[in-house]
Write an enzyme that holds these catalytic residues in place. Sequence first.
Site, PDB file in Angstrom:
ATOM      1  CG  ASN A 132      80.167 -18.458  -2.235  1.00 23.48           C
ATOM      2  OD1 ASN A 132      80.911 -17.826  -1.498  1.00 23.48           O
ATOM      3  ND2 ASN A 132      80.179 -18.316  -3.535  1.00 23.48           N
ATOM      4  CB  CYS A 144      84.438 -17.775  -7.967  1.00 22.37           C
ATOM      5  SG  CYS A 144      82.712 -17.268  -8.103  1.00 22.37           S
ATOM      6  CD  GLU A 187      89.612 -20.236  -7.906  1.00 25.58           C
ATOM      7  OE1 GLU A 187      89.794 -21.471  -7.949  1.00 25.58           O
ATOM      8  OE2 GLU A 187      88.489 -19.723  -7.971  1.00 25.58           O
TER       9      GLU A 187
END
Length: 468
Positions: A143, A274, A363
Amino acid sequence: MNIDLSMVENIVKKVMEEALAEGGQKEETYSFGVFETMEEAIEAAHEAQACYMNNSIADREKFIAAIRNVILKQENLELLARMAAEETGMGNFEDKVIKNRLAASKTPGTEDLVSEAMSGDDGLTLVELSPYGVIGAITPTTNPTETVINNSIGMLAAGNSVVYGTHPRAKNVSVVVIQMINKALQEVGAPANLITTVAQPSVENTNILMNHPKVRMIVATGGPGIVTAAMTTGKKAIGAGAGNPPAVVDETADIEQAGRDIVLGASFDNNLPCTAEKEVIVVDQVADYLIFNMKKHGAYHIEDAAELKRLEAVLINEQGNPNKDYIGKSAEYILQAIGIKPAGKIKVITAETDKNHPFVQHELMMPVLGIVRAKDAKEAIDIAVEVEHGCRHTAIMHSKNIDNLTLMAKKIQTTIFVKNGPSYAGIGAGGEGYATFTIAGPTGEGLTSAKSFARRRRCVLIDGFHIR
Ligand code: NAD
């Protein structure tokens, strides 16, 4: 439309030239917040903050309005989104436009700073939220512009200046957004260099930033390495770290809606946020219908074992970790890599796996979801807690059963818990509440805003100003 990196460099150069032409000032000191060395960037922000202390709260609001206005210009939203997607090679233009707009329009300003008063026989005591001074803010590649916009509004609202440690893979777009904001600030009379950075970010520069005596607070938005590094500086640190958000679906959920919302959340900016759904745990009784609905909304569901093996081989490296080359890539790009060209628009890739599969445990930050079956809601919640790994970041649940929703909330302890919607509702996109791009689970500030970047100070007046 694609742009190449030389075009990006030219845009940066042009903005810097404009800055010089208009300001007529030394490039290394007044290039709208961008400096050659980290020491210069910190000194400039330090000077700027001292001037900023002379501005009123109304001035701060005027400056914040200027940030919002410049970012919200359609051509700027598009420029930043396009550059970020192109330079980092991650995420997609359309969703980055939405994220930048969200940061500019829904990050709270000075209204977030509410003073407290205690009055009684002994007089009046005020607790005020005052600036730290210079904040060192480290931004992620996922981001890059959203975090600068969001942090700048919140940190400036609280009276600070900011030095950014940006990601080397997003250095050009970071320079452009920082200069764009400084230029807009200068146009409305703000002190120069309220936000600064270096032209060439690096781990060394970020370490100088974190350890410099004039930097009073560190705000690290990124993975576990940078959060730990920030927290060991001995300074006040806010750590906004990694997550692995599970989406749990029980048998009481609206399965059509759950299927649609999980695809929407997990495909947003190619799963870079996230907060995005990273795996699904579904009660066996409704699993087939959920998969059917996910397919209806753009999931490519892998059923063939050989196909799954090919996908694993591409996405997971020899050490068992995600292959960085595929982070933030689209589902269609990933499918192409294993020789699949599906008909129609594909947004996410799904496969049934067990809970120990890397698609569930890691992740990935790819629009690839392992789907795990559980015998009932209780087992699904236990699996979700296990695979979230105690990050306490974000979780999603689709259910109409209040007891199950409460049980999940209590057990998983995440900073964000979205019920019956896509994950991005949790950061204010289609959900109530303000927006943030720095979600501080490890240090407990939660969804950060101006008050997270302010010091509580007590001001005591004896025997006066109580009128009860
Ligand atoms: P990253 O940790 O690789 O990098 C983040 C920033 O830290 C970059 O500017 C990088 O240059 C710097 N950095 C990293 N390690 C460093 C070190 N040892 N010393 C000095 N500087 C260092 O993360 P990324 O790939 O850019 O971003 C993705 C990660 O960030 C994911 O894990 C994601 O979950 C997390 N993230 C969290 C939030 C949140 O609000 N909690 C928001 C966005 C991203």
